[in-house]
Design an enzyme around this catalytic site. Structure first.
Site, mmCIF file in Angstrom:
data_model
loop_
_atom_site.group_PDB
_atom_site.id
_atom_site.type_symbol
_atom_site.label_atom_id
_atom_site.label_comp_id
_atom_site.label_asym_id
_atom_site.label_seq_id
_atom_site.Cartn_x
_atom_site.Cartn_y
_atom_site.Cartn_z
ATOM 1 C CD GLU A 3 -3.656 -2.504 1.218
ATOM 2 O OE1 GLU A 3 -3.454 -3.613 1.760
ATOM 3 O OE2 GLU A 3 -3.685 -1.443 1.842
ATOM 4 C CD GLU B 20 -6.350 3.987 2.356
ATOM 5 O OE1 GLU B 20 -5.535 3.645 3.234
ATOM 6 O OE2 GLU B 20 -7.038 3.165 1.702
#
Length: 556
Positions: free
Chosen positions: A331, A433
């Site tokens: 991220e 995910e």
């Protein structure tokens, strides 16, 4: 590769369904074309403009507080009679004046709803940038407005050209998905059966059984799988890939400085290895300070650099060659804990060190809100591409595109458009995910999950899909596939049905007058049994991606 040319040669005449030719298809063909470079002149419009053919945009004056003209203009299209249930794909080329670059957002206003973002492009001054997006409607619209605006509301001139809007019915969309699956996830096979003198044997009995799949489809697991035989059996029956939900993260392996413990991760790795399941490494570092060990948050300068070096050396040396991927700096588009403290080149150093210690692992970026929506200005598709290119220019071994896929309500044409643009980089793309937010309810979780999985599996540039559905005593992160007794929830039914659909069923047949038997199978490993009279032969077949027919010769 221009997949629209393939459609023009094949799909325009037939669509392939479950390996057999069905009725002629004369609907619109999806165009996977995308561009990421800024060009001196715009390319021709996709679909020859579609329903926007020969439609010039309306130029709306920009105003302050709704009434004072600024002297700048923004383009818009007036759209009539849009249909609920249809899938609308649009694209346009954008050029700006008044800023060096700007994030241009496309939004849709109907009588009842405003869709804040249905596509974006990071446009530059003096050249043309390609915006690709799409939308579906919650209700029919007699009159809508497709707007193109600067996302930060600063006044600039926005010019568009070569615009297109192409509608697809849901059936047409599914037909194209199925065609892409049959083109990229399956392959034609011919088995030739003869005796030892080369004589063809007609009427030989052929049995074909797919024993493993080529496409990685898996889920996150947690330490709760250890010693839990029902959980283990449930997982192994379904998946060929795994990722550890938390057990490799720094705050799990070294919660206290100098006290590194890989016991749980080792046990989980032993489980996946025992069942020949591939595993992704998640993650080496996480830029969000919330998920960084508390003791690390107190470090700066050389002390932090030393801790970082020790972490990567310890982790990558211990697990060299064990994980097919590593999410190196999680991220990084949203957070900057390490880059703030170690400098803007911190991420580059992480990738360099990881590659040096485990050169065969594919190193990924891993981000959210890239395919889920386009409202997050930090992680639009062009910002992702821009960051990848910056890393590559610095010589970084950054080999994979990780898209987390934490959806609420998916937008399938936007998702496909984003994948199209990312595919221009030529890197492996994984949905890493995938889940659907629980607040939509179990019924819609299942509906939306199927949309996402079909979109991912049918896109030729997606190389693997991972669900984020590790089971805990109190449930899952956002989406469970089963209850605590491993009885399927609606989302679990979707997964099981798709796993069955995307596997070649056991085949029984006979060779023809040429001693041949033909079938069309999903990529993977097969056992083949051939018998003729009192003679029997067992063989194996490895079916990997390829355009040409796979040939297998068996002698009895």
């Amino acid at each position: 590769m221009n997949h629209s040319l393939i459609f023009g040669g094949l799909l325009a005449f037939f669509f392939v369904l479950s390996g057999s030719l069905a009725a002629p298809y004369d609907g619109p063909l999806y165009d996977f074309t995308a561009y990421t470079e800024c060009k001196a002149q715009p390319e021709k419009p996709l679909y020859k403009g579609g329903i926007l053919k020969d439609e010039p945009p309306a130029m709306r004056p920009s105003t302050i507080n709704g009434d004072t003209a600024t002297g700048f203009y923004t383009p818009a299209f007036v759209l009539k009679n849009l249909t609920q249930g249809n899938i609308y794909c649009f694209s346009t080329w954008v050029r700006i004046q008044g800023a060096r670059s700007a994030l241009i957002r496309a939004s849709l206003m109907t009588e009842n709803t405003t869709y804040d973002c249905v596509g974006t492009v990071l446009a530059k001054c003096g050249c043309w940038s390609f915006l690709k997006g799409g939308f579906t409607l919650d209700s029919p619209s007699n009159l809508s407005l497709l707007l193109f605006q600067n996302s930060d509301d600063k006044d600039i001139n926005i010019e568009i050209s070569s615009s297109s809007l192409q509608p697809f019915t849901d059936q047409e969309w599914r037909i194209i998905q199925q065609y892409m699956i049959n083109t990229h996830r399956k392959r034609a096979v011919t088995i030739h059966v003869s005796d030892q003198q080369g004589n063809r044997l007609q009427g030989a009995a052929v049995t074909i059984d797919q024993v493993s799949k080529d496409f990685p489809f898996g889920s996150a697991i947690a330490s709760t799988i250890l010693g839990n035989l029902p959980y283990q059996n449930w997982f192994v029956e379904r998946f060929n890939a795994a990722v550890f939900e938390n057990e490799l993260k720094w705050n799990a392996t070294e919660p206290d400085q100098g006290k590194t413990n890989y016991t749980i991760a080792d046990q989980m790795l032993k489980f996946v290895r025992a069942h020949q399941i591939i595993a992704r490494g998640h993650n080496i570092f996480w830029e969000d300070s919330k998920y960084t060990p508390a003791w690390v948050r107190n470090l700066t300068g050389h002390r932090l650099q030393s801790a970082v070096n020790t972490r990567i050396q310890s982790l990558m040396s211990k697990y060299k060659d064990e994980f097919i991927h590593w999410d190196v700096n999680n991220e990084v588009l949203h957070f900057d804990f390490y880059e703030q403290r170690l400098g803007p080149n911190a991420t580059s150093h992480f990738y360099e060190a990881a590659h040096k210690l485990d050169p065969l692992a594919t190193l990924f970026m891993n981000e959210y809100n890239v395919v889920e929506n386009c409202s997050d200005v930090n992680s639009t598709v062009d910002r992702y591409i821009e960051r990848i290119r910056d890393l590559q220019k610095g010589g970084v071994y950054m080999d994979g595109i990780g898209l987390q896929g934490h959806f609420t309500v998916p937008n399938p044409p936007l998702m496909r458009a984003v994948l199209d643009k990312l595919a221009t980089l030529g890197l492996p793309i994984w949905l890493t995910e995938v889940d659907i937010k629980s607040s939509v309810g179990e019924e819609y979780q299942a509906i939306y999950l199927e949309q996402v999985l079909r979109e991912g599996f049918s896109h030729p540039s997606v190389n693997g899909i991972m669900l984020w559905a590790a089971l805990h005593p109190k449930g899952c992160y956002r989406m469970c596939l089963t209850d605590k007794n491993f009885r399927n929830l609606p989302a679990g039914d979707v997964v099981d049905n798709l796993l069955k659909e995307w596997k070649t069923e056991e085949i029984h047949g006979q060779t023809d007058e040429r001693g041949s038997y033909r079938f069309y199978g999903f990529l993977g490993e097969y056992k083949v049994n051939v018998s003729y009279g009192n003679r029997t032969r067992n063989s194996t077949l490895s079916l990997c991606h390829g355009r040409e027919t796979r040939q297998l010769s068996i002698q009895l």
